[in-house]
Design a protein around this motif. Sequence first.
Motif, PDB file in Angstrom:
ATOM      1  N   LYS A   6       0.848  -1.187   0.000  1.00 31.60           N
ATOM      2  CA  LYS A   6       0.000   0.000   0.000  1.00 31.60           C
ATOM      3  C   LYS A   6       0.891   1.248   0.000  1.00 31.60           C
ATOM      4  CE  LYS A   6      -3.939  -0.104   1.928  1.00 31.60           C
ATOM      5  NZ  LYS A   6      -5.112  -0.133   2.821  1.00 31.60           N
ATOM      6  N   ARG A   8       1.010   5.702  -0.330  1.00 31.37           N
ATOM      7  CA  ARG A   8       0.239   6.937  -0.132  1.00 31.37           C
ATOM      8  C   ARG A   8       0.904   8.084  -0.882  1.00 31.37           C
ATOM      9  NH1 ARG A   8      -0.341   4.028   4.537  1.00 31.37           N
ATOM     10  NH2 ARG A   8      -2.485   3.882   5.386  1.00 31.37           N
ATOM     11  N   GLU A  29      -7.123   2.831  -4.458  1.00 30.47           N
ATOM     12  CA  GLU A  29      -7.980   2.484  -3.319  1.00 30.47           C
ATOM     13  C   GLU A  29      -8.735   3.695  -2.780  1.00 30.47           C
ATOM     14  OE1 GLU A  29      -5.933   0.197  -0.318  1.00 30.47           O
ATOM     15  OE2 GLU A  29      -6.393  -1.601  -1.465  1.00 30.47           O
ATOM     16  N   SER A  30      -8.152   4.902  -2.954  1.00 33.52           N
ATOM     17  CA  SER A  30      -8.863   6.130  -2.580  1.00 33.52           C
ATOM     18  C   SER A  30      -8.257   7.284  -3.364  1.00 33.52           C
ATOM     19  CB  SER A  30      -8.769   6.394  -1.069  1.00 33.52           C
ATOM     20  OG  SER A  30      -7.431   6.687  -0.688  1.00 33.52           O
ATOM     21  N   GLY A  31      -9.044   8.322  -3.596  1.00 31.76           N
ATOM     22  CA  GLY A  31      -8.553   9.470  -4.345  1.00 31.76           C
ATOM     23  C   GLY A  31      -8.714   9.318  -5.839  1.00 31.76           C
ATOM     24  N   ARG A  32      -8.099  10.270  -6.578  1.00 31.79           N
ATOM     25  CA  ARG A  32      -8.163  10.253  -8.040  1.00 31.79           C
ATOM     26  C   ARG A  32      -6.762  10.410  -8.602  1.00 31.79           C
ATOM     27  NH1 ARG A  32     -11.200  15.007 -10.075  1.00 31.79           N
ATOM     28  NH2 ARG A  32     -10.075  15.986  -8.337  1.00 31.79           N
ATOM     29  N   VAL A  51     -11.489   5.097  -7.657  1.00 32.21           N
ATOM     30  CA  VAL A  51     -11.356   3.906  -6.830  1.00 32.21           C
ATOM     31  C   VAL A  51     -11.676   2.635  -7.616  1.00 32.21           C
ATOM     32  CG1 VAL A  51     -12.263   2.719  -4.785  1.00 32.21           C
ATOM     33  CG2 VAL A  51     -11.893   5.194  -4.738  1.00 32.21           C
ATOM     34  N   ASP A  74      -5.722  14.040  -5.897  1.00 37.04           N
ATOM     35  CA  ASP A  74      -6.138  14.177  -4.505  1.00 37.04           C
ATOM     36  C   ASP A  74      -5.132  13.385  -3.666  1.00 37.04           C
ATOM     37  OD1 ASP A  74      -8.643  15.337  -5.404  1.00 37.04           O
ATOM     38  OD2 ASP A  74      -9.290  13.284  -5.858  1.00 37.04           O
ATOM     39  N   CYS A  76      -4.007  10.262  -2.220  1.00 38.31           N
ATOM     40  CA  CYS A  76      -4.354   8.944  -2.763  1.00 38.31           C
ATOM     41  C   CYS A  76      -3.740   7.821  -1.947  1.00 38.31           C
ATOM     42  CB  CYS A  76      -3.861   8.804  -4.208  1.00 38.31           C
ATOM     43  SG  CYS A  76      -4.714   9.839  -5.397  1.00 38.31           S
ATOM     44  N   GLU A  77      -4.463   6.703  -1.904  1.00 40.71           N
ATOM     45  CA  GLU A  77      -3.908   5.438  -1.433  1.00 40.71           C
ATOM     46  C   GLU A  77      -3.958   4.468  -2.601  1.00 40.71           C
ATOM     47  OE1 GLU A  77      -5.716   3.806   2.013  1.00 40.71           O
ATOM     48  OE2 GLU A  77      -4.714   5.198   3.396  1.00 40.71           O
TER      49      GLU A  77
END
Length: 404
Positions: A6, A8, A29-32, A51, A74, A76-77
């Motif tokens: 993972k 970030r 997994e999150s963000g754009r 996502v 953004d 992000c993950e």
Amino acid sequence: MVVRQKLRFQQGDMICAEGSHGDCAYIVESGRVEIFVGTGPERVTLSILGVGEIFGEMAVIDGSPRSASAIALDPCELMSVSSEAISERIKNADPIVRLLVAMLLKRMRHTNESTKKVRHEEEEETTVSSSGLAQEVIDKIRIEAELKLALGANEFALHFQPVMDLQRMQIAGFEALIRWHSSNRGLVQPDIFMGIAEETSLIVPIGRWVLENACAAHTRIIQEMKTQGLSEPLFMSINISSRQFHDPQFFDHLTEVVKKNGLRNDQIKLEVTERIFMEGPAAIYAIERCRSLGFPIALDDFGTGYSSLSYLAKFQVDALKVDKAFVQLLLEDPRTYTITAAIVDMANQLGIPIIAEGVETEPECAALQAMNCRYGQGFLFSPALPLPEALKFIRAKKALGAAS
């Protein structure tokens, strides 16, 4: 080796750059994430990913430099997926799937490259790399199409290999083995066409044909045994794939065919490989249902997988087939001899008969007899035979027994 990790990124962070080496792909997994090519006023946005979407996989698949850049729009993950994990899965995929991946990859690269100058050599390399795979897929699709016609054209045949009781040297049963005499290809090896059949729904109608013809043949074999005064209980082994178990009509068809031919359920032995145990509860339920209906289950190719012993502890089987690789090395390799003897002894203590495959010489047979191995099959006794020849084999055994 770390397969997944993972990561970030903050808004504005560069995730990967056009032209760099691609050692992994990313799942959002999150963000754009913005995917773009070029720099400055020539910068062109190709897509905005959210996502669940993946990027960076193209460079991993074909080993080329990254064809676009990625930046976090953004915080992000991302989950990184290693090149080894991707390459291994693609390598093990069906050739048709691999061709689809190759073609999609080529089209995506063409789309990206339409916004910039492309070197002709790169485009040519992509075409060459997929040509061999395309031919493999074409051959496979042709065989699949011919298999669909083979049943109606009566191109399949069953051969029957005797299984001998090694302690009494009498016929204990037969194994039904399918043969395909293609009008276009001649005799096609079973490991070629059955592999394709098992990957598709074709195994279901082919499996039905095998069941029907094997049971009909077994009735003939039993009649011949009685005619010759040989009333030994006989079994017919039939190979079953996991796809057949998924057929909702399998059990009804199985019991109907056995009853129609005047056979008992315990005279039809269903052979499965240990791969079926990896398919979860549905496959286990199917095996348990077979046994509850009175059909014995034989575990084929025992000893060649990774978890055979654990399967014996968890699941009930009625016979084990020791792979011919053990038998072939029995007299040449002391370690193989010791392992084989241990397998036979363990099975005997569990009350599970052993069938040794690939017995080709008298010394191999003698060694198995000394281990108290119950059954054997192989060229020492007979190759797989068409039904008329199998009936002659029974008569010859009767004559041999009378002479001795």
